[in-house]
Enzyme design. Sequence first.
Site, PDB file in Angstrom:
ATOM      1  N   GLU A 125       1.022  -1.100   0.091  1.00 48.63           N
ATOM      2  CA  GLU A 125       0.029  -0.124   0.029  1.00 48.63           C
ATOM      3  C   GLU A 125       0.883   1.245   0.029  1.00 48.63           C
ATOM      4  O   GLU A 125       0.893   1.976   0.865  1.00 48.63           O
ATOM      5  CB  GLU A 125      -0.704   0.000   1.318  1.00 48.63           C
ATOM      6  CG  GLU A 125      -1.596  -1.127   1.577  1.00 48.63           C
ATOM      7  CD  GLU A 125      -2.359  -1.135   2.965  1.00 48.63           C
ATOM      8  OE1 GLU A 125      -1.875  -0.324   3.941  1.00 48.63           O
ATOM      9  OE2 GLU A 125      -3.026  -1.955   3.373  1.00 48.63           O
ATOM     10  N   PRO A 126       1.756   1.383  -1.028  1.00 48.35           N
ATOM     11  CA  PRO A 126       2.770   2.726  -0.959  1.00 48.35           C
ATOM     12  C   PRO A 126       1.939   3.857  -1.112  1.00 48.35           C
ATOM     13  O   PRO A 126       0.966   3.960  -2.093  1.00 48.35           O
ATOM     14  CB  PRO A 126       3.577   2.433  -2.105  1.00 48.35           C
ATOM     15  CG  PRO A 126       3.011   1.302  -2.985  1.00 48.35           C
ATOM     16  CD  PRO A 126       1.912   0.659  -1.949  1.00 48.35           C
ATOM     17  N   GLY A 127       2.305   4.822  -0.600  1.00 48.59           N
ATOM     18  CA  GLY A 127       1.985   6.341  -1.129  1.00 48.59           C
ATOM     19  C   GLY A 127       2.708   7.187  -1.461  1.00 48.59           C
ATOM     20  O   GLY A 127       3.254   7.644  -2.613  1.00 48.59           O
ATOM     21  N   ARG A 128       3.722   7.640  -0.441  1.00 42.96           N
ATOM     22  CA  ARG A 128       4.971   8.344  -0.775  1.00 42.96           C
ATOM     23  C   ARG A 128       5.745   7.947  -1.622  1.00 42.96           C
ATOM     24  O   ARG A 128       6.136   8.831  -2.684  1.00 42.96           O
ATOM     25  CB  ARG A 128       5.726   8.518   0.625  1.00 42.96           C
ATOM     26  CG  ARG A 128       6.730   9.429   0.754  1.00 42.96           C
ATOM     27  CD  ARG A 128       7.756   9.439   1.937  1.00 42.96           C
ATOM     28  NE  ARG A 128       6.638   9.041   3.260  1.00 42.96           N
ATOM     29  CZ  ARG A 128       6.067  10.082   3.828  1.00 42.96           C
ATOM     30  NH1 ARG A 128       6.344  11.509   3.307  1.00 42.96           N
ATOM     31  NH2 ARG A 128       5.468   9.827   4.929  1.00 42.96           N
ATOM     32  N   ARG A 150       3.414  19.335   6.548  1.00 48.55           N
ATOM     33  CA  ARG A 150       4.242  18.460   7.130  1.00 48.55           C
ATOM     34  C   ARG A 150       5.513  19.239   8.084  1.00 48.55           C
ATOM     35  O   ARG A 150       5.827  18.547   8.942  1.00 48.55           O
ATOM     36  CB  ARG A 150       4.858  17.521   6.130  1.00 48.55           C
ATOM     37  CG  ARG A 150       3.826  16.948   5.042  1.00 48.55           C
ATOM     38  CD  ARG A 150       4.432  15.806   4.331  1.00 48.55           C
ATOM     39  NE  ARG A 150       5.271  14.847   5.019  1.00 48.55           N
ATOM     40  CZ  ARG A 150       6.504  14.565   4.980  1.00 48.55           C
ATOM     41  NH1 ARG A 150       7.267  15.295   4.274  1.00 48.55           N
ATOM     42  NH2 ARG A 150       7.104  13.706   5.476  1.00 48.55           N
ATOM     43  N   TYR A 169       5.124  17.942  11.885  1.00 50.75           N
ATOM     44  CA  TYR A 169       6.236  17.072  12.767  1.00 50.75           C
ATOM     45  C   TYR A 169       7.595  17.258  12.234  1.00 50.75           C
ATOM     46  O   TYR A 169       8.533  16.059  12.139  1.00 50.75           O
ATOM     47  CB  TYR A 169       5.895  15.426  12.606  1.00 50.75           C
ATOM     48  CG  TYR A 169       5.150  14.789  11.317  1.00 50.75           C
ATOM     49  CD1 TYR A 169       5.572  15.389   9.875  1.00 50.75           C
ATOM     50  CD2 TYR A 169       4.158  13.856  11.460  1.00 50.75           C
ATOM     51  CE1 TYR A 169       4.964  14.606   8.911  1.00 50.75           C
ATOM     52  CE2 TYR A 169       3.457  13.503  10.440  1.00 50.75           C
ATOM     53  CZ  TYR A 169       4.028  14.122   9.202  1.00 50.75           C
ATOM     54  OH  TYR A 169       3.153  13.343   8.014  1.00 50.75           O
ATOM     55  N   CYS A 181      -0.574  32.787  11.641  1.00 50.15           N
ATOM     56  CA  CYS A 181      -0.210  33.400  12.943  1.00 50.15           C
ATOM     57  C   CYS A 181       0.173  32.136  13.902  1.00 50.15           C
ATOM     58  O   CYS A 181      -0.641  31.983  14.848  1.00 50.15           O
ATOM     59  CB  CYS A 181      -1.545  34.128  13.516  1.00 50.15           C
ATOM     60  SG  CYS A 181      -1.019  35.736  14.138  1.00 50.15           S
TER      61      CYS A 181
END
Length: 416
Positions: free
Chosen positions: A269-272, A307, A311, A337
């Site tokens: 199930e790859p995404g990146r 992103r 994190y 802000c």
Amino acid sequence: MNKIANVDIKELANEFGSPVYVYDAEQFRINYNKLKGALDKYYPKNHIHFSVKANSNIQILKLFKDLGAGADCSSPNELKLARIVGFDKNDTLYTGNYESYEDLNYVAEYDVKLNLDDLDSFKRLIKIKVPERISFRINPGIGKGGFEGITTAGSDAKFGIPYEKAAEAYKFALDAGVKRFGIHMMTGSNNLEPYYFAEVVDKLMSIAGHIFPELGIIPEYFDIGGGQGVPYYDDEKELNVDLMAELVAEVFKEKCEKFGFGEPELVLEPGRYLAANAGYLITKVTGIKEGYKKFIGLDAGMGTLARPSMYGAYHRSYVYGKEGFEKEKVNLCGQICENSDIFAKNQMLPKIEIDDLLIFREAGAYGYTMSSVYNNRTRPPEVIIDAGKTKLIRKREKFEDVLDLYPDELRKEFSI
Ligand SMILES: Cc1ncc(COP(=O)(O)O)c(C=O)c1O
């Protein structure tokens, strides 16, 4: 950096405005074919499901469907998108977590391949329907991601059934009348080390060997999740997917033989890996501050690309038309802000002026899908370039779209 897929970046910004997400269709194809080719070489009975959470634009989902990929969904709305695009239900996976009755109701009705996050979810599901086939997401007790925020297994992770409790879940499902089984894990994202994948597959296979023979179950598929990484920094090396596929297939085949599993389907199930390097975020410089540090303010912020602030992730950046210019140290920030609205600190970039275009790379995965309208700054459009042609695939969000969510009563009261 002046061009994306041979199209001038300034022309793109002139035509579609700034900020704007731009995708290179051919790069998606290259990524898919590279991974698929490697898997086919070492274990042909494999299936790649594109992880919709990474990039859920229907035009991009269609591109992956046309290449032969399935879809991996993590919410009922992602499943609805997969249906809109026309993915067959046998080509659709659903991997949720803490699934509500409403979620399960929708998923059960559509009858896709279901990876459940816990026995607790299964107990809710069978009040609706006992499925013909089920798979549980197992937390193998080890996990690794590019950094802590994208590590999805191990004792601190919220995902999956601890492997010590996995046998209990499968026994419960068997007793409830389930006839067909799979098993799933997803231990972390953005891993660039091929040996890691073999290590976790080995662990999953040992867990399966401990559970299934005793229950008389022969699993139909082993879903090893996604997690294949891409370099975000100049000094990182690409994941060697050929070696990864070879190592994974070796341990997979050996353990299937050992435990009498035959030849189950190997699901990924790859995404990146499939999407990140096919996407770019074009932004424009709105302000330059000589403060305690030198800050470069952009017309995009943590609402556009979450992103870095979310994190501490890093995206490489380039200034349009300034290759070879003298460099200086700057901090890149947005207009939101929050002091965490920082894209990158201490970047050595060519001397920047107001209205310069600044381009972030690897924005094709978890870019637009994580965007928000914080500070009431609306989301950018998405554009794809295919065979030299540019196409708008999502409109720029308007403030009227935000106002539309107010109920008629309030719209009337405030004369909206
Ligand atoms: C269940 C599941 N599958 C697939 C993915 C895709 O991961 P990646 O983009 O690292 O390949 C994720 C990401 O967190 C996930 O949680």
